[in-house]
Design a protein around this motif. Structure first.
Motif, short mmCIF file in Angstrom:
data_model
loop_
_atom_site.label_atom_id
_atom_site.label_comp_id
_atom_site.label_asym_id
_atom_site.label_seq_id
_atom_site.Cartn_x
_atom_site.Cartn_y
_atom_site.Cartn_z
N GLY A 1 0.77 -1.24 0.00
CA GLY A 1 0.00 0.00 0.00
C GLY A 1 0.80 1.28 0.00
N HIS A 2 2.12 1.20 0.32
CA HIS A 2 2.93 2.42 0.36
C HIS A 2 3.09 3.02 -1.03
CE1 HIS A 2 4.01 0.06 3.92
NE2 HIS A 2 4.40 1.18 4.51
N THR A 3 3.45 2.17 -1.96
CA THR A 3 3.66 2.67 -3.33
C THR A 3 2.36 3.21 -3.91
OG1 THR A 3 5.41 1.02 -3.61
CG2 THR A 3 4.58 2.05 -5.60
N GLN A 4 1.26 2.53 -3.58
CA GLN A 4 -0.04 3.00 -4.07
C GLN A 4 -0.36 4.38 -3.50
OE1 GLN A 4 -3.32 0.26 -3.48
NE2 GLN A 4 -4.83 1.88 -3.86
N ARG A 5 -0.09 4.57 -2.22
CA ARG A 5 -0.42 5.88 -1.63
C ARG A 5 0.37 7.00 -2.31
NH1 ARG A 5 0.60 8.78 4.20
NH2 ARG A 5 -0.68 10.59 3.63
N ILE A 6 1.65 6.74 -2.55
CA ILE A 6 2.47 7.76 -3.22
C ILE A 6 1.96 8.00 -4.64
CG2 ILE A 6 4.80 8.27 -4.09
CD1 ILE A 6 4.49 8.60 -1.08
N ALA A 7 1.65 6.92 -5.34
CA ALA A 7 1.13 7.06 -6.71
C ALA A 7 -0.13 7.92 -6.71
CB ALA A 7 0.86 5.68 -7.31
N GLU A 8 -1.01 7.69 -5.76
CA GLU A 8 -2.26 8.45 -5.69
C GLU A 8 -2.00 9.92 -5.37
OE1 GLU A 8 -5.12 4.65 -4.43
OE2 GLU A 8 -4.53 6.14 -2.91
N CYS A 9 -1.06 10.18 -4.47
CA CYS A 9 -0.72 11.58 -4.15
C CYS A 9 -0.15 12.29 -5.38
CB CYS A 9 0.30 11.64 -3.02
SG CYS A 9 -0.35 11.15 -1.42
N MET A 10 0.69 11.58 -6.12
CA MET A 10 1.29 12.17 -7.32
C MET A 10 0.22 12.43 -8.38
SD MET A 10 4.81 9.90 -7.60
CE MET A 10 5.82 10.95 -8.68
N ALA A 11 -0.72 11.50 -8.50
CA ALA A 11 -1.79 11.66 -9.49
C ALA A 11 -2.68 12.85 -9.12
CB ALA A 11 -2.62 10.37 -9.57
N GLU A 12 -3.00 12.94 -7.85
CA GLU A 12 -3.86 14.03 -7.38
C GLU A 12 -3.21 15.39 -7.64
OE1 GLU A 12 -6.14 14.40 -3.18
OE2 GLU A 12 -4.07 15.15 -3.24
N ALA A 13 -1.92 15.46 -7.41
CA ALA A 13 -1.22 16.74 -7.55
C ALA A 13 -1.05 17.15 -9.01
CB ALA A 13 0.16 16.65 -6.88
N SER A 14 -0.87 16.17 -9.88
CA SER A 14 -0.45 16.49 -11.25
C SER A 14 -1.50 16.17 -12.30
CB SER A 14 0.81 15.67 -11.58
OG SER A 14 0.49 14.29 -11.64
N GLY A 15 -2.58 15.52 -11.90
CA GLY A 15 -3.58 15.11 -12.88
C GLY A 15 -3.16 13.88 -13.67
N ALA A 16 -2.17 13.17 -13.19
CA ALA A 16 -1.71 11.97 -13.90
C ALA A 16 -2.73 10.84 -13.78
CB ALA A 16 -0.37 11.51 -13.33
N GLN A 17 -2.66 9.94 -14.74
CA GLN A 17 -3.52 8.77 -14.74
C GLN A 17 -2.78 7.63 -14.04
OE1 GLN A 17 -5.10 8.22 -18.61
NE2 GLN A 17 -6.21 6.33 -18.13
N LEU A 18 -3.52 6.76 -13.35
CA LEU A 18 -2.90 5.67 -12.61
C LEU A 18 -3.10 4.33 -13.30
CD1 LEU A 18 -3.92 6.63 -8.96
CD2 LEU A 18 -1.60 6.62 -9.90
N ILE A 19 -2.04 3.54 -13.36
CA ILE A 19 -2.15 2.14 -13.82
C ILE A 19 -1.46 1.27 -12.77
CG2 ILE A 19 -1.42 0.45 -15.53
CD1 ILE A 19 -1.59 2.58 -17.66
N ALA A 20 -2.24 0.34 -12.20
CA ALA A 20 -1.68 -0.57 -11.19
C ALA A 20 -1.27 -1.89 -11.85
CB ALA A 20 -2.71 -0.83 -10.10
N ILE A 21 -0.03 -2.29 -11.60
CA ILE A 21 0.44 -3.61 -12.03
C ILE A 21 -0.15 -4.61 -11.04
CG2 ILE A 21 2.49 -5.05 -12.36
CD1 ILE A 21 4.04 -2.34 -12.79
N ASN A 22 -0.76 -5.67 -11.55
CA ASN A 22 -1.45 -6.60 -10.63
C ASN A 22 -0.47 -7.54 -9.92
OD1 ASN A 22 -0.99 -8.96 -12.09
ND2 ASN A 22 -3.02 -9.00 -13.02
#
Lengths: 184, 184, 184, 184
Positions: free
Chosen positions: D13-34
């Motif tokens: 969950g750590h990497t996911q949290r950072i990814a979400e914060c980065m997406a929120e700040a920059s408008g980036a789209q998220l893709i999760a590797i399963n």
């Protein structure tokens, strides 16, 4: 005599051929990582009992194959018990290009060995890099941290130059010899 | 048009030859680091004004020459004022072996560029690594992070294969083109 | 008893303090690289006779200081005669940031040791990285390949946390112990 | 506006949290590797259309998670068609130790981006490393090549210090801004 184990993943047979040559030259035992990145339970016991562990994997997209990486992560179990502390380590990687970021794979393997508290054995052979040098020479690629192997992208494992094969054989013997000295 | 500057140290002329080929191809300006690892004051002004900076140095004992390193440390002065932030960077290194730990030099150069807050341009050329590949091909060494150049240990700069020269020329143009796009 | 030598360059005293702590703990001999990156002739003889060599340098702009690099290149003389082949090696670096690209310096030192055909001793201590961990713990920075030391940018060598000091002392003893085992 | 995509694997969950914060700040789209290291077919189309790709993965045993590595190898398909050539790249990694060999993961990610012919955006923020610095500061870990995130081994993603979170947000915006400049 020390016990040397080569744990490797091979995608198209190149890594396997090198592992077999190294085993033949040094008397090392072979453990193949399967296509899902897994080992047998008995394999982990063999690794725990080894004096020296040699890592082998192809370099794909700039680092060792994901199956090798999955094995690396499964090694967090022996790491937790510090079972590999002070073992002797070495590593090799194969790719189609002369360079092909193989160094990045060796750095990754050397880091894995260090996380386990290991002792890393460098290649220990002078590079063959004068004007008359050929791919049939010992250490023609000019590696130092570990063993570099190259074969063309459109050829099988039998296209690995004899010089690389012989470098592999000598590196395996070198690692076994260091392990012997540490064991005595 | 963006201003590209190649700042390099050459020990025996190989790095200088590559720097000159890159300058000729791309219109880049050349700055030579002297045998004591120093630049002229005016050189630092040229670097501060550059859109792109290309680092060049031989790989000696596994990393860029000490003169290049001394220059890197002197760059802490522009770093302090963040004068190189967001500049475009690339790098190249020369050694006698096909591999010869050149990758470690590129990692070092890429790290220097990152400390300055730079934007790093990869080589961007496919490796030539099939059975019929020769040292006359573009990117025959198979680099990716930056430019790798090789010439035998017993030969001068004129022994650098034409393929490496042409790879150098294209990399310089590629860096200039990315700098142009960022500038516009 | 094996002979351990610490060869280091210190810019502002931090590297020197660590070198001295390591020497005190392990009985190692100290060799300081001077501000021009040079050693005495007798220093080279001491290095040639050593069982283990520990490299030490600050990380400046992402790699070891230029004085350390100049020493590395001068070591091509013993390399030419393969005088350091099979010696035991370790390394440490100091910088102001917790990370600060210190790993790149260790990779550089480990590559230098490998060019000499050396045997590299990892840190061999578990990281202290739980919620209650502090900079007073053994290996709080979480190094593995070698020894990482950190002190704030605005403080002298006496600001190095006790945990880093103790990690340094133990690493020196570990290297001496591996050298003893290899010598016997 | 340029399209930024964050492709990440998260173990706890750590990497996911950072990814979400980065997406929120920059408008980036998220893709999760399963958990098997795989993407959806549509994810590959999104990546092919992206202007910038940000890699994210935890560092396990000294390199990115095997699921991230499996994704890296699957990217040889777009590599074959050179679909990611000249794209903008960045990367981040998370581990429990302050250092913890995170740099080796960034080198691996930067090498992957380079194999694709990418343009790598460094962190571009000065380190906070003076005596009064805390883990609440921007770039307190002192990264440069990419983004370093740390949280204790016995804590969840909510234990990531606010300074690391804010560093992540700014890095995402920085990458988006460079991608914008290159696109225009």
């Amino acid at each position: 005599m020390s016990q040397v184990v080569i744990v490797y993943h091979s995608g198209y047979g190149h890594t396997q051929r090198i592992a077999e040559c190294m085993a033949e030259a040094s008397g090392a035992q072979l453990i193949a990582i399967n296509p899902e990145g897994q080992l047998l339970d008995t394999d982990w016991e063999i690794l725990a009992a080894a004096d020296a562990i040699i890592f082998g994997a192809p370099t794909y997209m700039g680092s060792p194959s994901w199956q090798f990486k999955r094995f690396s992560e499964a090694s967090s179990k022996p790491w937790f018990k510090q079972l590999w502390l002070d073992k002797v380590f070495g590593g090799f990687t194969v790719s189609a290009s002369l360079n092909g970021d193989k160094q990045v794979s060796l750095i990754s393997m050397q880091t894995l060995a260090s996380q386990h508290g290991g002792i890393w054995v460098s290649l220990g052979m002078l590079p063959s890099n004068h004007s008359a040098a050929t791919r049939q020479d010992i250490n023609n690629l000019g590696g130092s941290v570990g063993l570099l192997i190259q074969a063309p992208s459109d050829a099988g494992a039998d296209a690995i130059p004899q010089g690389d094969i012989e470098t592999a054989r000598r590196y395996a013997c070198r690692i076994a010899s260091i392990a012997d000295r540490l064991r005595s």
